[in-house]
Scaffold this motif. Sequence first.
Motif, PDB file in Angstrom:
ATOM      1  N   TYR A   3       0.844  -1.206   0.000  1.00 26.39           N
ATOM      2  CA  TYR A   3       0.000   0.000   0.000  1.00 26.39           C
ATOM      3  C   TYR A   3       0.874   1.250   0.000  1.00 26.39           C
ATOM      4  O   TYR A   3       0.605   2.217  -0.721  1.00 26.39           O
ATOM      5  N   VAL A   6       2.336   2.010  -3.504  1.00 32.47           N
ATOM      6  CA  VAL A   6       1.346   2.559  -4.436  1.00 32.47           C
ATOM      7  C   VAL A   6       0.981   3.982  -4.031  1.00 32.47           C
ATOM      8  O   VAL A   6       0.818   4.868  -4.868  1.00 32.47           O
ATOM      9  N   TYR A  10       1.345   7.190  -6.297  1.00 33.61           N
ATOM     10  CA  TYR A  10       0.204   8.060  -6.584  1.00 33.61           C
ATOM     11  C   TYR A  10       0.562   9.522  -6.348  1.00 33.61           C
ATOM     12  O   TYR A  10       0.225  10.401  -7.136  1.00 33.61           O
ATOM     13  N   PHE A  16      -4.508  13.165 -14.096  1.00 32.85           N
ATOM     14  CA  PHE A  16      -5.161  12.710 -15.331  1.00 32.85           C
ATOM     15  C   PHE A  16      -5.708  13.928 -16.089  1.00 32.85           C
ATOM     16  O   PHE A  16      -6.279  14.843 -15.501  1.00 32.85           O
TER      17      PHE A  16
ATOM     18  N   PHE B 346      -8.891  12.534  -8.608  1.00 32.09           N
ATOM     19  CA  PHE B 346      -8.731  11.221  -7.964  1.00 32.09           C
ATOM     20  C   PHE B 346      -7.849  10.266  -8.771  1.00 32.09           C
ATOM     21  O   PHE B 346      -7.490   9.210  -8.263  1.00 32.09           O
ATOM     22  N   LEU B 347      -7.531  10.605  -9.988  1.00 30.17           N
ATOM     23  CA  LEU B 347      -6.806   9.677 -10.865  1.00 30.17           C
ATOM     24  C   LEU B 347      -5.473  10.282 -11.276  1.00 30.17           C
ATOM     25  O   LEU B 347      -5.397  11.454 -11.638  1.00 30.17           O
ATOM     26  N   SER B 359      -7.433   6.820  -6.614  1.00 32.84           N
ATOM     27  CA  SER B 359      -7.481   6.953  -5.146  1.00 32.84           C
ATOM     28  C   SER B 359      -8.893   7.393  -4.767  1.00 32.84           C
ATOM     29  O   SER B 359      -9.297   8.517  -5.079  1.00 32.84           O
ATOM     30  N   ARG B 431      -7.828   6.087   1.914  1.00 30.46           N
ATOM     31  CA  ARG B 431      -7.997   5.950   0.473  1.00 30.46           C
ATOM     32  C   ARG B 431      -7.863   4.502   0.017  1.00 30.46           C
ATOM     33  O   ARG B 431      -6.917   3.817   0.374  1.00 30.46           O
ATOM     34  N   ILE B 432      -8.815   4.107  -0.837  1.00 28.45           N
ATOM     35  CA  ILE B 432      -8.672   2.836  -1.552  1.00 28.45           C
ATOM     36  C   ILE B 432      -7.792   3.144  -2.759  1.00 28.45           C
ATOM     37  O   ILE B 432      -8.060   4.113  -3.488  1.00 28.45           O
ATOM     38  N   LEU B 433      -6.757   2.369  -2.975  1.00 19.56           N
ATOM     39  CA  LEU B 433      -5.863   2.592  -4.115  1.00 19.56           C
ATOM     40  C   LEU B 433      -5.996   1.437  -5.098  1.00 19.56           C
ATOM     41  O   LEU B 433      -5.882   0.278  -4.705  1.00 19.56           O
TER      42      LEU B 433
END
Lengths: 86, 474
Positions: A3, A6, A10, A16, B346-347, B359, B431-433
């Motif tokens: 985790y 990542v 991130y 994006f 979020f991306l 995220s 956060r979910i990744l």
Amino acid sequence: MSYEQVFREYNTATAFTPTLPLEVQPRYAVLASIVALLCISGAFALASSKKNMVIKFLEYLILSVFGSLFFGIAAVLSSNSFGVYV
Amino acid sequence: MNTHIFYWLFATMALCFRTVLCESFTPTASWENLEYKRVLDVTKGYFAEKIALRVKNVDSIPISEYYLALPAHSAGKVSIFTAAIPGTDTYLNCQLVPNITVFNDGDFASYGVVHIPTPIEPNQEFSFVAAIYYNVVGIPYPEHIAITDDQYLLTETDRLPFSAYRTYEGTFSITGSDSFEEINLPENENLRGSIEGKSIVFGPWNDIQPFEKEEPVNVVYLHNAPLSDVTFLKRDVWVSHWASTLEFEEYYELTNRGAKLEKGFSRLELMKDQQQKLSIQRTHYMALIEMILPKGSFGHYYTDLVGMVSTSHVQEDHFVLKPRYPIFGGWNYNFTIGWTNQLSDFLRVSDEEDMYILSVPLLDGQQDSSYDNTQLSIYLPEGAKIANVDAPVPFVNLSLNTEKSYFDLNKGHVKVTFNFKNLANEIADGRILIKYQYTQAAFYKKPVSIAIYIFVALMSFFLLKNINLTVTDK
């Protein structure tokens, strides 16, 4: 990957960017719809003509391909414009 | 005679401690708690506990694991378990373990393990603060009240430090209310609590044996706020690369665990109460539900099983809902809300080709709420391939499948579903990744798939138009 790895990736990655911003999609949806309508209408008109079969088929094929592609793009962009995000 | 007295003394001593069944787990007596300061915060609709420990390694070898004992009444109710070194931002690795210690009275202790990064040498001391959040709250006391009454809650908890290790000095305090009162007072006045400011303080006690027990603490405290408990939350998050949006939809099954009405509902009493109370005064019923959403959200909607609910408004990132009826103690309400955010918030685009990292916040909701069961589903675009999925908190299970939606003409959206138990708002920012691959080919496949259907239709039309099906006599 853990985790933490990542999460670190991130935080260092770039944000994006959309291929086509949502605000301009209605405009392009209308344009694509018009082009698709013209191509498909032309294809329908061509299908009823008395031309040579081979030439008629080739012209119909080209109009159908372009008409279908623009129809596909118009469907996606129109859907997004109405708030149904695909 | 001396032997006789010895056996009586031994039996008396043994009864003071809680004996342990042979098969259950007991941590080795490698630590001693030099100081054990426990603070229980009852401000919110769930309990938050902080235990500040100064421990000493009394073993002959270096040790890097500390077993923090958790009482039976909180087993299976822990939302968050963290530990940190005081005065720093250094968090320690923690986890709940399945080992339990079973006592001869049927009670048991479960454990959380705190992993110390550098093993502590024999006779060395170490300090840390453990923070535990439970999906537990006091019970209404009295159980039934009038609309205009204040709400009091009763909590029962351990008086002495609950630890598998010997404790030299322990204190306990409860904070978070303007009014505390201890009931069912023990006969021993030294065990009773005293009010200090806005807390009730117990102890200090010295030389507490492992799992030593006294009469539990029963404290009644003022809590004029609804006890919002989401019994079930279904949270769906849809990713759209074409629209560059992240769509959220949440279905709530909500209940108020507060005091019930003693005489039934009266609209007149409610209106009188709302007019008399100042807007800043809190009430034990839920007249409004305030959701805190991610910044930049748009396209909000609020519905329930009857239909669209128009009594809501958006103020920056606050989505304020007014339910069709106020939610009193014991009442339930279910509803659905939804909104949209920009995907770019979020991306992120990974350095690896065609790889993205998403995220997603674990929760967006009320500030003071607990969640019994949460199902979080993230729908990635059709054609995405998952490389990595992880959550910041333990989950019950994780499943991967597909689900078709609008214009999904192939396998459908990739659906990642987490099931969680006992979440609390403290972890909402977690956060979910998800790291996934989404190629350009997969991106353009959607309009091309639609185009293929139209093309086949057009070619079929051409074929049918040019086949002569008329019947003539030759």
